[in-house]
Design a protein around this motif. Structure first.
Motif, short mmCIF file in Angstrom:
data_model
loop_
_atom_site.label_atom_id
_atom_site.label_comp_id
_atom_site.label_asym_id
_atom_site.label_seq_id
_atom_site.Cartn_x
_atom_site.Cartn_y
_atom_site.Cartn_z
N ARG A 146 -4.74 -86.14 -0.62
CA ARG A 146 -6.04 -85.90 0.01
C ARG A 146 -7.13 -85.63 -1.04
O ARG A 146 -8.23 -86.17 -0.97
N ALA A 147 -6.79 -84.80 -2.02
CA ALA A 147 -7.79 -84.41 -3.04
C ALA A 147 -8.18 -85.57 -3.96
O ALA A 147 -9.17 -85.48 -4.68
N ILE A 188 -8.27 -78.33 -10.15
CA ILE A 188 -9.14 -77.60 -11.06
C ILE A 188 -10.09 -78.58 -11.75
O ILE A 188 -9.65 -79.64 -12.20
N HIS A 189 -11.34 -78.25 -11.83
CA HIS A 189 -12.26 -79.05 -12.64
C HIS A 189 -12.49 -78.32 -13.95
O HIS A 189 -13.28 -77.39 -14.02
N VAL A 228 10.38 -79.77 -10.95
CA VAL A 228 10.89 -79.55 -9.60
C VAL A 228 11.31 -78.09 -9.49
O VAL A 228 12.35 -77.69 -10.02
N GLY A 229 10.46 -77.29 -8.87
CA GLY A 229 10.75 -75.88 -8.66
C GLY A 229 10.52 -75.59 -7.18
O GLY A 229 10.95 -76.36 -6.32
N THR A 230 9.85 -74.49 -6.88
CA THR A 230 9.47 -74.22 -5.49
C THR A 230 8.71 -75.43 -4.94
O THR A 230 8.96 -75.90 -3.85
N GLY A 231 7.76 -75.92 -5.73
CA GLY A 231 7.07 -77.17 -5.43
C GLY A 231 7.50 -78.24 -6.42
O GLY A 231 8.31 -78.00 -7.30
N VAL A 232 6.90 -79.44 -6.25
CA VAL A 232 7.20 -80.56 -7.15
C VAL A 232 5.88 -81.05 -7.74
O VAL A 232 4.92 -81.25 -7.00
N GLY A 233 5.83 -81.20 -9.05
CA GLY A 233 4.60 -81.67 -9.68
C GLY A 233 4.88 -82.22 -11.06
O GLY A 233 6.03 -82.36 -11.47
N SER A 234 3.80 -82.51 -11.81
CA SER A 234 3.98 -83.03 -13.15
C SER A 234 2.72 -82.79 -13.97
O SER A 234 1.67 -82.44 -13.43
N GLY A 235 2.86 -82.92 -15.26
CA GLY A 235 1.73 -82.85 -16.18
C GLY A 235 1.81 -84.02 -17.14
O GLY A 235 2.91 -84.47 -17.46
N LEU A 236 0.67 -84.52 -17.58
CA LEU A 236 0.63 -85.76 -18.35
C LEU A 236 -0.12 -85.62 -19.67
O LEU A 236 -1.26 -85.15 -19.69
N ILE A 237 0.53 -86.02 -20.74
CA ILE A 237 -0.14 -86.19 -22.03
C ILE A 237 -0.09 -87.69 -22.32
O ILE A 237 1.00 -88.25 -22.43
N LEU A 238 -1.25 -88.33 -22.42
CA LEU A 238 -1.29 -89.78 -22.60
C LEU A 238 -2.23 -90.11 -23.75
O LEU A 238 -3.31 -89.53 -23.85
N ASN A 239 -1.81 -91.02 -24.62
CA ASN A 239 -2.60 -91.32 -25.83
C ASN A 239 -2.87 -90.04 -26.62
O ASN A 239 -3.92 -89.89 -27.25
N GLY A 240 -1.94 -89.10 -26.57
CA GLY A 240 -2.09 -87.85 -27.33
C GLY A 240 -3.03 -86.83 -26.72
O GLY A 240 -3.29 -85.79 -27.31
N ARG A 241 -3.54 -87.13 -25.52
CA ARG A 241 -4.50 -86.22 -24.90
C ARG A 241 -4.02 -85.81 -23.51
O ARG A 241 -3.35 -86.57 -22.82
N LEU A 242 -4.40 -84.62 -23.12
CA LEU A 242 -4.09 -84.19 -21.77
C LEU A 242 -4.81 -85.11 -20.79
O LEU A 242 -5.99 -85.41 -20.97
N TYR A 243 -4.10 -85.57 -19.78
CA TYR A 243 -4.73 -86.43 -18.78
C TYR A 243 -4.80 -85.68 -17.46
O TYR A 243 -3.76 -85.32 -16.88
N GLU A 244 -6.00 -85.42 -16.97
CA GLU A 244 -6.18 -84.64 -15.75
C GLU A 244 -6.74 -85.44 -14.58
O GLU A 244 -6.83 -84.93 -13.47
N GLY A 245 -7.14 -86.69 -14.82
CA GLY A 245 -7.65 -87.52 -13.74
C GLY A 245 -9.13 -87.29 -13.49
O GLY A 245 -9.71 -86.30 -13.95
N SER A 246 -9.74 -88.20 -12.75
CA SER A 246 -11.19 -88.15 -12.58
C SER A 246 -11.62 -86.94 -11.75
O SER A 246 -12.73 -86.44 -11.91
N GLY A 247 -10.74 -86.44 -10.88
CA GLY A 247 -11.10 -85.29 -10.06
C GLY A 247 -10.27 -84.06 -10.40
O GLY A 247 -10.29 -83.07 -9.66
N GLY A 248 -9.53 -84.11 -11.51
CA GLY A 248 -8.73 -82.95 -11.93
C GLY A 248 -7.43 -82.77 -11.18
O GLY A 248 -6.80 -81.72 -11.26
#
Lengths: 339, 339
Positions: free
Chosen positions: B307-308, A95-96, A157-177
């Motif tokens: 990939r993304a 997501i962007h 870890v559910g049907t898929g495996v993933g994570s979410g990040l809060i860093l320096n008190g802010r949501l971190y989504e990465g340069s490409g989301g």
């Protein structure tokens, strides 16, 4: 911790700001089969919620459905449209947030869909689009198991495996989301198992709930003996069935569970080593329904993570359950329009 | 990119702020055997530098030495004390920037040393203490190979293995000041090689320059035949010697090099997958003196990362060389006192 007082829209608002505002948001959790819209207040409280199945996954049809569900949730809460200041949507995929575009939505079969704009045409509120696990981690961090820590990792870890990040008190989504896609880190190279993403050797291909069911079915199909055969005859085997069989001494289940515990604990420990979070929140159906796996994962993560990262670390269970996504997307939407 | 305009002291200042300020900082790179102090301006330019060997590693003695080196660098630059507004120090280990304490400084044998205070007693400037790779990554990001991107990962393979992180436009140091310690992520579990940190199976135990030399010496000691025997007789084998021997068909070197390339590329690809940076900067003596290893690492990282996360990714070489640490610590110190 002082970091949280600074800066822009991604910060947690002060209690004063919350009290002043006194307005509401709509938070939406958009899955592959259902959508859930909820009315959220500044304290992250769910005032009402409306769940709808996705009959048609075409973007216009989904936007129509979410608009209807949002207004229905508002009606149930006995609040009016003028009290709502923003709407947040969490959806699986790439997501962007800045442009409101779903670049890749695997569950919906979407590519480059300007979904915030589609939804904005149907409703009068500003729309904030985000990744579903980012929304969940923001919800847990703000009013759930995160306790407003500055550096929080939601490990899911559910049907898929993933994570979410809060860093320096802010949501971190990465340069490409697409930050946080720990399910697609490679754990067996070369010669790893094929993953749903089309690559080989991903963590999710070994430990995701869907893949665990497939692995049991594959082993049974190859003639392996296992007490799981009975559960498998009734449908996809659940992670909790595998854990129970492993604890009862079933060999196939024991092998799968030992491997799963090893791969997840190395993965989580290495994640802790590079990010040094104050808190890890464990979420997802596999982790939350399998106490033995969770216990082993916590114990080994503390053994394998960088020694200096262990003292301040807390590993806890997610607290908001299915509400994490609607709470997180709703709060983020509210915060995005904070004056 | 808009994130960089917001918030606190950890952001890159605007050109206007730089021009207004027109003042200087001292940046110091404090290693285990040498310290280097430099005068840095707002553009990250090194006006002068003074390198001194550490004769005595006692904290008071090191503080004395750094004070002398700082004043000497200032004298060489023909500038005066009043033009300096802050001093930054980058040191290896677990650093708490907020309190100015070196919690663990393995190269210096320090534990819980309030080094910013010790240095502050000797000099009139505010002192900012930070991790050496954080300093280097801030330097590279600000005026080197980072090109002011918001999300940058400095991946460093030298004597040791480590990294520095710029996320959401801000330096990310973790809740305990030890984020980025990728050298101590576990790559062989169970039964991994013993690392200098006291744990087993760390990446650094396989791919760090010091460990590579040891592994060659161990193999020769066990009677393995190799063309590296000649180089080993003269002292610790360098990474560049191993690469050269591998390219010439030496079996031992080939084995080490293949393993090193595999472990580093999985590590870096997984790091890219979870953080989705816009730019990875490769630094450290092993990577910078071994073009074949670097080429393989870049190629495989693109193959193995999510990939993304690949389309927007650039993997480049560090540009500032030995200056990265003094430039980064100096700039951070300047920015920390920006009104």
């Amino acid at each position: 911790m002082a970091e949280r007082q600074k800066g822009g829209s991604a910060e947690v608002p002060t209690p004063a700001a919350r009290a002043q505002a006194g307005r509401l948001a709509i938070g939406i959790d958009l899955g592959g089969t259902n959508a859930r819209a909820a009315v959220i207040d500044w304290d992250g409280k769910v005032l009402s919620a409306c769940k709808r199945p996705l009959a048609d996954r075409a973007p216009e049809a989904v936007a129509d459905l979410l608009a209807v569900a949002s207004l229905e949730a508002l009606r149930q809460a006995k609040r009016n449209e003028a009290e709502v200041v923003a709407l947040g949507v969490g959806a699986a995929g790439q997501i962007h947030s800045g442009t409101g575009v779903v670049a890749v939505g695997p569950n919906l079969g979407w590519r480059d869909v300007p979904f915030a704009a589609l939804l904005g045409k149907r409703l009068s509120w500003p729309v904030l689009l985000m990744n579903d696990l980012s929304a969940a981690s923001w919800g847990e961090r703000s009013v759930g198991a995160g306790e407003s820590e500055a550096d929080v990792l939601l490990y899911f870890v559910g049907t898929g495996v993933g994570s979410g990040l809060i860093l320096n008190g802010r949501l971190y989504e990465g340069s490409g989301g697409v930050a946080g896609e720990v399910g697609h880190t490679k754990v067996v190279v070369p010669g790893g198992r094929l993953c749903g993403c089309g690559e080989h050797g991903c963590l999710e291909a070994y430990c995701g709930g869907h893949n665990l069911s497939m692995r049991v079915a594959e082993a049974l199909g190859q003639g392996r003996e296992s007490t799981l055969a009975r559960a498998a005859a009734a449908g996809p085997v659940r992670a909790a069935d595998i854990e129970q069989a492993a604890l009862s001494g079933d060999m196939l289940a024991r092998e799968l569970w030992d491997e799963c515990a090893r791969l997840l604990s190395v993965s989580l420990a290495n994640y802790v080593t590079v990010l040094n979070p104050a808190r890890v929140i464990l979420g997802g159906g596999v982790l939350l329904t399998c106490p033995e796996l969770r216990r082993t994962l916590v114990e080994r993560t503390f053994e394998l993570a960088l020694r200096a990262s262990r003292p301040g670390l807390q590993i806890v269970e997610a607290r908001l359950g299915d509400d994490a996504g609607v709470v997180g997307s709703g709060l983020r939407a509210l915060e995005s329009v904070l004056p």
